[in-house]
Motif scaffolding. Structure first.
Motif, PDB file in Angstrom:
ATOM      1  N   ALA A 214       0.855  -1.184   0.000  1.00  0.00           N
ATOM      2  CA  ALA A 214       0.000   0.000   0.000  1.00  0.00           C
ATOM      3  C   ALA A 214       0.893   1.236   0.000  1.00  0.00           C
ATOM      4  CB  ALA A 214      -0.916   0.000   1.224  1.00  0.00           C
ATOM      5  N   LEU A 215       0.476   2.239  -0.754  1.00  0.00           N
ATOM      6  CA  LEU A 215       1.233   3.487  -0.885  1.00  0.00           C
ATOM      7  C   LEU A 215       0.455   4.636  -0.275  1.00  0.00           C
ATOM      8  CD1 LEU A 215       2.308   3.104  -4.630  1.00  0.00           C
ATOM      9  CD2 LEU A 215       3.668   2.542  -2.611  1.00  0.00           C
ATOM     10  N   ASN A 216       1.178   5.631   0.170  1.00  0.00           N
ATOM     11  CA  ASN A 216       0.549   6.843   0.684  1.00  0.00           C
ATOM     12  C   ASN A 216       1.505   8.007   0.456  1.00  0.00           C
ATOM     13  OD1 ASN A 216      -1.301   8.501   1.867  1.00  0.00           O
ATOM     14  ND2 ASN A 216      -1.260   7.539   3.876  1.00  0.00           N
ATOM     15  N   ASP A 217       0.983   9.209   0.318  1.00  0.00           N
ATOM     16  CA  ASP A 217       1.832  10.387   0.212  1.00  0.00           C
ATOM     17  C   ASP A 217       1.056  11.609   0.669  1.00  0.00           C
ATOM     18  OD1 ASP A 217       0.840  12.055  -2.312  1.00  0.00           O
ATOM     19  OD2 ASP A 217       0.716   9.943  -2.834  1.00  0.00           O
ATOM     20  N   GLY A 218       1.794  12.589   1.134  1.00  0.00           N
ATOM     21  CA  GLY A 218       1.211  13.828   1.628  1.00  0.00           C
ATOM     22  C   GLY A 218       2.152  14.481   2.613  1.00  0.00           C
TER      23      GLY A 218
ATOM     24  N   SER B 192       5.144   7.067   1.578  1.00  0.00           N
ATOM     25  CA  SER B 192       5.324   5.816   2.311  1.00  0.00           C
ATOM     26  C   SER B 192       4.951   4.643   1.427  1.00  0.00           C
ATOM     27  CB  SER B 192       4.477   5.794   3.583  1.00  0.00           C
ATOM     28  OG  SER B 192       3.113   5.575   3.284  1.00  0.00           O
ATOM     29  N   CYS B 193       5.565   3.519   1.726  1.00  0.00           N
ATOM     30  CA  CYS B 193       5.207   2.258   1.083  1.00  0.00           C
ATOM     31  C   CYS B 193       5.277   1.174   2.144  1.00  0.00           C
ATOM     32  CB  CYS B 193       6.159   1.932  -0.069  1.00  0.00           C
ATOM     33  SG  CYS B 193       5.719   0.413  -0.966  1.00  0.00           S
ATOM     34  N   GLY B 194       4.241   0.360   2.211  1.00  0.00           N
ATOM     35  CA  GLY B 194       4.207  -0.704   3.198  1.00  0.00           C
ATOM     36  C   GLY B 194       3.791  -2.013   2.572  1.00  0.00           C
ATOM     37  N   TRP B 195       4.216  -3.110   3.201  1.00  0.00           N
ATOM     38  CA  TRP B 195       3.876  -4.447   2.727  1.00  0.00           C
ATOM     39  C   TRP B 195       3.324  -5.261   3.892  1.00  0.00           C
ATOM     40  CZ3 TRP B 195       8.253  -1.786   1.492  1.00  0.00           C
ATOM     41  CH2 TRP B 195       8.531  -1.567   0.129  1.00  0.00           C
ATOM     42  N   ILE B 196       2.375  -6.123   3.597  1.00  0.00           N
ATOM     43  CA  ILE B 196       1.858  -7.084   4.555  1.00  0.00           C
ATOM     44  C   ILE B 196       1.960  -8.466   3.916  1.00  0.00           C
ATOM     45  CG2 ILE B 196      -0.503  -6.592   3.786  1.00  0.00           C
ATOM     46  CD1 ILE B 196      -1.493  -7.488   6.494  1.00  0.00           C
ATOM     47  N   PHE B 197       2.415  -9.450   4.685  1.00  0.00           N
ATOM     48  CA  PHE B 197       2.602 -10.815   4.218  1.00  0.00           C
ATOM     49  C   PHE B 197       1.802 -11.763   5.093  1.00  0.00           C
ATOM     50  CE2 PHE B 197       6.281  -8.442   2.889  1.00  0.00           C
ATOM     51  CZ  PHE B 197       6.572  -8.928   1.617  1.00  0.00           C
ATOM     52  N   ASP B 198       1.354 -12.869   4.522  1.00  0.00           N
ATOM     53  CA  ASP B 198       0.499 -13.792   5.261  1.00  0.00           C
ATOM     54  C   ASP B 198       1.287 -14.560   6.327  1.00  0.00           C
ATOM     55  OD1 ASP B 198       1.918 -15.758   3.929  1.00  0.00           O
ATOM     56  OD2 ASP B 198       0.242 -16.433   2.702  1.00  0.00           O
ATOM     57  N   ALA B 199       0.558 -15.336   7.130  1.00  0.00           N
ATOM     58  CA  ALA B 199       1.156 -16.031   8.272  1.00  0.00           C
ATOM     59  C   ALA B 199       2.113 -17.136   7.859  1.00  0.00           C
ATOM     60  CB  ALA B 199       0.054 -16.598   9.167  1.00  0.00           C
ATOM     61  N   ASP B 200       2.053 -17.587   6.614  1.00  0.00           N
ATOM     62  CA  ASP B 200       2.943 -18.649   6.158  1.00  0.00           C
ATOM     63  C   ASP B 200       4.266 -18.126   5.624  1.00  0.00           C
ATOM     64  OD1 ASP B 200       1.117 -20.681   6.756  1.00  0.00           O
ATOM     65  OD2 ASP B 200       0.070 -20.393   4.843  1.00  0.00           O
ATOM     66  N   THR B 201       4.382 -16.817   5.503  1.00  0.00           N
ATOM     67  CA  THR B 201       5.625 -16.225   5.002  1.00  0.00           C
ATOM     68  C   THR B 201       6.592 -16.014   6.162  1.00  0.00           C
ATOM     69  OG1 THR B 201       4.464 -15.088   3.205  1.00  0.00           O
ATOM     70  CG2 THR B 201       6.641 -14.260   3.808  1.00  0.00           C
ATOM     71  N   VAL B 202       7.815 -16.518   5.989  1.00  0.00           N
ATOM     72  CA  VAL B 202       8.862 -16.385   7.000  1.00  0.00           C
ATOM     73  C   VAL B 202      10.077 -15.753   6.331  1.00  0.00           C
ATOM     74  CG1 VAL B 202      10.360 -17.616   8.633  1.00  0.00           C
ATOM     75  CG2 VAL B 202       8.002 -18.393   8.259  1.00  0.00           C
ATOM     76  N   PHE B 203      10.683 -14.797   7.017  1.00  0.00           N
ATOM     77  CA  PHE B 203      11.830 -14.081   6.469  1.00  0.00           C
ATOM     78  C   PHE B 203      13.130 -14.577   7.094  1.00  0.00           C
ATOM     79  CE2 PHE B 203       8.349 -11.275   5.538  1.00  0.00           C
ATOM     80  CZ  PHE B 203       8.676 -10.732   4.308  1.00  0.00           C
ATOM     81  N   ASP B 204      14.168 -14.592   6.279  1.00  0.00           N
ATOM     82  CA  ASP B 204      15.512 -14.915   6.750  1.00  0.00           C
ATOM     83  C   ASP B 204      16.000 -13.753   7.621  1.00  0.00           C
ATOM     84  OD1 ASP B 204      17.942 -16.103   7.103  1.00  0.00           O
ATOM     85  OD2 ASP B 204      18.475 -16.190   4.984  1.00  0.00           O
ATOM     86  N   THR B 205      16.309 -14.024   8.874  1.00  0.00           N
ATOM     87  CA  THR B 205      16.497 -12.959   9.870  1.00  0.00           C
ATOM     88  C   THR B 205      17.586 -11.967   9.485  1.00  0.00           C
ATOM     89  OG1 THR B 205      15.824 -14.533  11.577  1.00  0.00           O
ATOM     90  CG2 THR B 205      16.837 -12.467  12.312  1.00  0.00           C
ATOM     91  N   LEU B 206      18.803 -12.431   9.292  1.00  0.00           N
ATOM     92  CA  LEU B 206      19.921 -11.508   9.060  1.00  0.00           C
ATOM     93  C   LEU B 206      19.773 -10.730   7.751  1.00  0.00           C
ATOM     94  CD1 LEU B 206      22.980 -13.550  10.418  1.00  0.00           C
ATOM     95  CD2 LEU B 206      21.732 -11.660  11.501  1.00  0.00           C
ATOM     96  N   PRO B 207      19.404 -11.360   6.644  1.00  0.00           N
ATOM     97  CA  PRO B 207      19.172 -10.564   5.419  1.00  0.00           C
ATOM     98  C   PRO B 207      18.053  -9.543   5.583  1.00  0.00           C
ATOM     99  CG  PRO B 207      19.492 -12.864   4.849  1.00  0.00           C
ATOM    100  CD  PRO B 207      19.388 -12.808   6.342  1.00  0.00           C
ATOM    101  N   ALA B 208      17.020  -9.879   6.360  1.00  0.00           N
ATOM    102  CA  ALA B 208      15.935  -8.921   6.579  1.00  0.00           C
ATOM    103  C   ALA B 208      16.436  -7.700   7.343  1.00  0.00           C
ATOM    104  CB  ALA B 208      14.789  -9.587   7.332  1.00  0.00           C
ATOM    105  N   LEU B 209      17.245  -7.933   8.358  1.00  0.00           N
ATOM    106  CA  LEU B 209      17.795  -6.808   9.125  1.00  0.00           C
ATOM    107  C   LEU B 209      18.725  -5.968   8.264  1.00  0.00           C
ATOM    108  CD1 LEU B 209      18.541  -8.549  12.547  1.00  0.00           C
ATOM    109  CD2 LEU B 209      16.590  -7.118  11.935  1.00  0.00           C
ATOM    110  N   GLU B 210      19.503  -6.618   7.396  1.00  0.00           N
ATOM    111  CA  GLU B 210      20.407  -5.874   6.529  1.00  0.00           C
ATOM    112  C   GLU B 210      19.617  -5.065   5.505  1.00  0.00           C
ATOM    113  OE1 GLU B 210      24.577  -5.088   5.633  1.00  0.00           O
ATOM    114  OE2 GLU B 210      23.309  -5.579   7.336  1.00  0.00           O
TER     115      GLU B 210
END
Length: 324
Positions: A230-234, A239-257
């Motif tokens: 979803a995008l927003n501006d003003g 801003s840009c945001g993302w939402i992922f479902d409960a089955d999506t898991v992120f690799d911790t260290l690459p996500a932090l980087e």
């Protein structure tokens, strides 16, 4: 009678961290509620503040300080009716003007139900070095509305930050109370101080695009969608945001980087990882992370910047660090 406090401040001033500390030190036996508004559509603060001992309601995707519509009043009325809180903490977006919101809370219709206590405005003194922020109408109006000014992140100041802060206090503080805080550690007793209804605060003429959706709950996935953005501006920000479902898991260290290197002003997120829940809160080069053994119902991340960004490039990098 519900006692109400505004916890306001510009983007990255430390509002969420302060709210977490206040909720952790809530007086035993008191029933608290939190009404939170974010500039972006995704609704990150709701996930960060969930399960902290207070009833929570979100109004994402805009500015609750614009009370021309119904989202704020509906959300407020629902909280008062359903939970009857002893204290209500309201966190407006860091890009919001507080005057209209304070006027609404002090309106005659709410006088039998609400006691408006002190408004706390958080100020990161390092913002005073950024002329773009200092000249921002929202930044100035938020500080003008403060009953108490809280200088945050004192553990990260340099000598020049304190010098700029001293100069700002001499020119702008007046008779208002002043406190310093590190790591969001604000004394809950400040909330019980009386608000100054007669303080002169600019009446900003603030408008957001009529096409911007507003709601009483954070963005959710529909149908079989695995993720969406979803995008927003003003107010000069995007801003840009993302939402992922409960089955999506992120690799911790690459996500932090990815969060550390994203070329934006602001990064906030709550991600499912093999290590459990990871929260990310980055303002400029300040990166705070927390890992908890619990897992959120979904993953959310939001970026905010003061100029247009190629969100597709950032999105491509984010999608690559999902684990299968």
């Amino acid at each position: 009678m519900t006692h109400v406090n505004l916890i306001t401040g510009f983007l990255g001033s430390g509002k969420t961290t302060a709210l977490l500390h206040l909720l952790a030190n809530k007086p035993p036996g008191e029933n608290w509620a939190v009404l939170v508004n974010e500039f972006g559509e995704i609704g990150i603060d709701g996930a960060l503040l969930a399960d902290r001992g207070a009833t929570l309601k979100e109004i994402p995707g805009g500015c609750m300080c614009c009370v021309n519509g119904l989202p704020l009043q509906v959300g407020l009325n629902m909280l008062l009716k359903q939970t009857k809180p002893d204290r209500l903490l309201i966190e407006p977006t860091g890009l919001g003007h507080p005057r209209q919101l304070l006027d609404m809370l002090r309106a005659a219709v709410y006088q039998p139900w609400l006691q408006v206590d002190a408004t706390l405005t958080l100020l990161d003194p390092r913002h005073l070095a950024d002329e773009r922020i200092v000249q921002n109408e929202n930044f100035r109006d938020q500080l003008s509305a403060a009953d108490i000014v809280v200088a945050t992140k004192s553990d990260r100041w340099h000598a020049e930050d304190r010098q700029r802060l001293t100069a700002w206090k001499q020119q702008n503080l007046g008779d208002r109370q002043w406190v310093e805080a590190a790591l969001g550690q604000i004394d809950p007793a400040l909330l019980r101080q009386q608000g100054l209804a007669d303080r002169a605060v600019p009446q900003a003429q603030h408008h957001h695009p009529e096409s911007r959706p507003q709601g009483l709950a954070a963005l959710k996935l529909d149908g079989q969608a695995r993720w969406r953005r979803a995008l927003n501006d003003g107010q000069g920000y995007a801003s840009c945001g993302w939402i992922f479902d409960a089955d999506t898991v992120f690799d911790t260290l690459p996500a932090l980087e990815w969060a550390r290197l994203a070329p934006v002003d602001r990064v906030k997120g709550v991600l499912r990882t093999p290590d459990g829940l990871v929260t990310i809160n980055r303002q400029g080069e300040d990166l705070f992370i927390e890992t908890r053994p619990t897992t959120p119902p979904d993953s959310r991340i939001e970026l905010i910047h003061h100029q247009p960004v190629d969100w597709n490039i950032l999105q491509s990098g984010l999608l690559k660090i999902r684990l299968k």
